[in-house]
Design a protein around this motif. Structure first.
Motif, PDB file in Angstrom:
ATOM      1  N   MET A 266     -47.545  17.791  -7.080  1.00 49.44           N
ATOM      2  CA  MET A 266     -46.273  17.789  -6.819  1.00 49.44           C
ATOM      3  C   MET A 266     -45.605  18.383  -8.027  1.00 49.44           C
ATOM      4  N   VAL A 267     -46.236  17.843  -9.148  1.00 51.17           N
ATOM      5  CA  VAL A 267     -45.495  18.270 -10.464  1.00 51.17           C
ATOM      6  C   VAL A 267     -45.669  19.826 -10.779  1.00 51.17           C
ATOM      7  N   THR A 268     -47.098  20.335 -10.128  1.00 52.69           N
ATOM      8  CA  THR A 268     -47.237  21.755 -10.358  1.00 52.69           C
ATOM      9  C   THR A 268     -46.036  22.578  -9.433  1.00 52.69           C
ATOM     10  N   ALA A 269     -46.103  21.900  -8.134  1.00 53.66           N
ATOM     11  CA  ALA A 269     -45.032  22.710  -7.334  1.00 53.66           C
ATOM     12  C   ALA A 269     -43.672  22.590  -8.188  1.00 53.66           C
ATOM     13  N   ILE A 270     -43.313  21.677  -8.738  1.00 52.40           N
ATOM     14  CA  ILE A 270     -41.789  21.592  -9.157  1.00 52.40           C
ATOM     15  C   ILE A 270     -41.920  22.714 -10.533  1.00 52.40           C
ATOM     16  N   PHE A 271     -42.768  22.642 -11.150  1.00 54.55           N
ATOM     17  CA  PHE A 271     -42.594  23.645 -12.472  1.00 54.55           C
ATOM     18  C   PHE A 271     -43.127  24.966 -12.172  1.00 54.55           C
ATOM     19  N   LEU A 272     -43.971  25.319 -10.784  1.00 55.64           N
ATOM     20  CA  LEU A 272     -44.121  26.750 -10.536  1.00 55.64           C
ATOM     21  C   LEU A 272     -43.024  27.734 -10.533  1.00 55.64           C
ATOM     22  N   PRO A 273     -41.867  27.511 -10.215  1.00 55.55           N
ATOM     23  CA  PRO A 273     -40.932  28.608 -10.237  1.00 55.55           C
ATOM     24  C   PRO A 273     -40.203  28.519 -11.763  1.00 55.55           C
ATOM     25  N   MET A 301     -31.648  27.838 -19.384  1.00 53.42           N
ATOM     26  CA  MET A 301     -32.261  26.526 -19.492  1.00 53.42           C
ATOM     27  C   MET A 301     -31.669  25.560 -18.380  1.00 53.42           C
ATOM     28  N   SER A 302     -30.232  25.750 -18.292  1.00 49.28           N
ATOM     29  CA  SER A 302     -29.518  25.050 -17.350  1.00 49.28           C
ATOM     30  C   SER A 302     -29.693  25.217 -15.923  1.00 49.28           C
ATOM     31  N   ALA A 303     -30.138  26.736 -15.616  1.00 52.62           N
ATOM     32  CA  ALA A 303     -30.528  27.153 -14.406  1.00 52.62           C
ATOM     33  C   ALA A 303     -31.745  26.684 -14.077  1.00 52.62           C
ATOM     34  N   MET A 304     -32.770  26.779 -15.060  1.00 49.48           N
ATOM     35  CA  MET A 304     -34.263  26.062 -14.919  1.00 49.48           C
ATOM     36  C   MET A 304     -34.078  24.669 -14.453  1.00 49.48           C
ATOM     37  N   GLY A 305     -33.487  23.913 -15.000  1.00 48.92           N
ATOM     38  CA  GLY A 305     -33.050  22.292 -15.004  1.00 48.92           C
ATOM     39  C   GLY A 305     -32.450  22.028 -13.658  1.00 48.92           C
ATOM     40  N   GLY A 306     -31.510  22.834 -13.339  1.00 53.28           N
ATOM     41  CA  GLY A 306     -30.829  22.748 -11.935  1.00 53.28           C
ATOM     42  C   GLY A 306     -31.817  22.899 -10.887  1.00 53.28           C
ATOM     43  N   LEU A 307     -32.582  23.870 -11.050  1.00 54.30           N
ATOM     44  CA  LEU A 307     -33.724  24.205 -10.139  1.00 54.30           C
ATOM     45  C   LEU A 307     -34.782  22.848  -9.765  1.00 54.30           C
ATOM     46  N   ALA A 308     -35.231  22.735 -10.854  1.00 61.07           N
ATOM     47  CA  ALA A 308     -36.230  21.655 -10.903  1.00 61.07           C
ATOM     48  C   ALA A 308     -35.673  20.317 -10.458  1.00 61.07           C
ATOM     49  N   LEU A 312     -36.749  18.779  -6.827  1.00 56.60           N
ATOM     50  CA  LEU A 312     -37.215  17.219  -6.676  1.00 56.60           C
ATOM     51  C   LEU A 312     -36.650  16.485  -5.708  1.00 56.60           C
ATOM     52  N   ILE A 313     -35.119  16.778  -5.444  1.00 60.37           N
ATOM     53  CA  ILE A 313     -34.310  16.142  -4.601  1.00 60.37           C
ATOM     54  C   ILE A 313     -35.044  16.789  -2.938  1.00 60.37           C
ATOM     55  N   ALA A 314     -35.512  17.816  -3.075  1.00 56.93           N
ATOM     56  CA  ALA A 314     -35.915  18.460  -1.627  1.00 56.93           C
ATOM     57  C   ALA A 314     -37.283  17.851  -1.276  1.00 56.93           C
ATOM     58  N   TRP A 317     -36.444  14.382  -0.045  1.00 58.60           N
ATOM     59  CA  TRP A 317     -35.750  14.250   1.165  1.00 58.60           C
ATOM     60  C   TRP A 317     -36.987  14.528   2.342  1.00 58.60           C
ATOM     61  N   LYS A 318     -37.791  15.358   1.936  1.00 57.92           N
ATOM     62  CA  LYS A 318     -38.976  15.664   2.777  1.00 57.92           C
ATOM     63  C   LYS A 318     -40.010  14.422   2.993  1.00 57.92           C
ATOM     64  N   ARG A 319     -39.819  13.606   1.853  1.00 57.89           N
ATOM     65  CA  ARG A 319     -40.845  12.391   1.862  1.00 57.89           C
ATOM     66  C   ARG A 319     -42.195  12.825   1.413  1.00 57.89           C
ATOM     67  N   TRP A 320     -42.123  13.918   0.428  1.00 59.04           N
ATOM     68  CA  TRP A 320     -43.578  14.400  -0.273  1.00 59.04           C
ATOM     69  C   TRP A 320     -43.514  13.520  -1.574  1.00 59.04           C
ATOM     70  N   LEU A 321     -42.657  12.703  -2.091  1.00 57.15           N
ATOM     71  CA  LEU A 321     -42.923  11.737  -3.173  1.00 57.15           C
ATOM     72  C   LEU A 321     -42.448  10.386  -2.797  1.00 57.15           C
TER      73      LEU A 321
END
Length: 321
Positions: A266-273, A301-308, A312-314, A317-321
């Motif tokens: 999951m951490v890898t998936a968040i940081f992949l983009p 940096m703001s855009a990357m933080g927002g994307l992360a 994470l919220i997605a 919501w999908k209950r992957w975490l």
């Protein structure tokens, strides 16, 4: 005498009183209402000569001095030869390293033999009773007393295994020490059972010998045989319980490792983009946007933080975490 096979000997009367014998007195005959109990070391150099002094035949002497034995019973000539195994309670010994006790029993004589440094507490306790005036009144009674005392020690060992398994079942942990202890318990149960199964059969064979036991003695021996059979069943159950606990340990370890790998994924998936964006904007080629703008780094940096945060919220919501 150094290296002598002679350990102890007694002349025991019908009223249970005993008198200790010296080695030089072994050839002394018994009275009609007495019998002789001789305890020897089977692997000593003079064991054969001591047994010969007791008028034990060479075939029986060889059987008593055999280097390796398994529990069994045989009716030979005018007596009974039986091999038993008892729990090893000697210092620094493993209980599953069971001690062999060889017994020759006839009308007025019983000979017990063990190897060097292979003492049995059952024999020592019986010797204490004999010296205190509570000796069995016949060789067959003494044999049955030994069988009972050996079974009592086996009962204690089986209870210890059962209590240890209950402790593991109530609070099983994943540390290496507990896993090793559980494996040792399983090995101990298997090793003790390896000798108890033929010992059960040996006692059953002894029960069937015609003319050797009186009716009440036969009933007593049957009870001891049933005890050994129960201990065999208890050890079979203990092995199965140990296998179940080991499977539970393996499943817990696998679940724990799987959870760790899942979190890393999951951490890898968040940081992949984010890694993709840093790779793109890290290329040293002309035409990259924002290279001349002072606020481009802050914007990126703001855009990357927002994307992360969005990813994470997605995932939540999908209950992957």
């Amino acid at each position: 005498m150094t290296g002598t096979a002679f350990l102890t000997a007694y002349i025991i009367s019908a009223d249970g009183h005993a008198r200790a014998l010296e080695q030089s007195e072994l050839t002394k005959p018994c009275q009609p209402d007495e019998y002789k109990w001789v305890h020897v070391q089977s692997d000593a150099p003079d064991s054969a000569s001591i047994l010969a002094d007791l008028s034990v035949t060479s075939a029986i002497s060889d059987a008593l001095c055999a280097p390796e034995t398994r529990p069994r019973a045989m009716q030979l000539d005018h007596g009974v030869l039986i091999y038993l195994r008892g729990i090893n309670k000697n210092p620094d010994a493993d209980p599953e390293d069971m001690v062999s006790l060889r017994i020759w029993c006839e009308k007025n004589l019983i000979v017990t033999a063990r190897r060097k440094d292979r003492r049995l507490l059952s024999v020592q306790n019986l010797q204490d009773d004999v010296t205190s005036g509570n000796a069995p009144t016949s060789p067959s009674d003494l044999l049955l007393d030994l069988v009972m005392r050996i079974a009592d020690r086996i009962h204690d060992a089986v209870d210890e295994i059962d209590e240890a398994l209950i402790a593991f079942e109530e609070d099983i942990s994943l540390n290496k020490q507990d896993r090793q202890s559980l494996a040792d318990l399983r090995r101990q149960a298997a090793t003790i059972r390896r000798f108890l199964a033929p010992q059960r059969d040996a006692l059953d064979t002894l029960f069937r010998f015609s003319g050797f036991l009186e009716q009440d003695q036969a009933f007593f021996l049957r009870e001891q045989t049933d005890r050994i059979a129960r201990y065999v069943e208890d050890l079979d159950l203990a092995r199965e319980r140990a296998v179940v606990l080991q499977d539970e340990l393996r499943n817990r370890i696998a679940d724990q490792q799987g959870m760790r790998m899942y979190v890393l994924s999951m951490v890898t998936a968040i940081f992949l983009p984010l890694s993709f964006l840093t790779g793109v904007f890290g290329m040293n080629v002309a035409g990259l946007p924002g290279t001349e703008s002072p606020g481009a780094f802050t914007l990126l940096m703001s855009a990357m933080g927002g994307l992360a945060v969005v990813m994470l919220i997605a995932m939540l919501w999908k209950r992957w975490l």
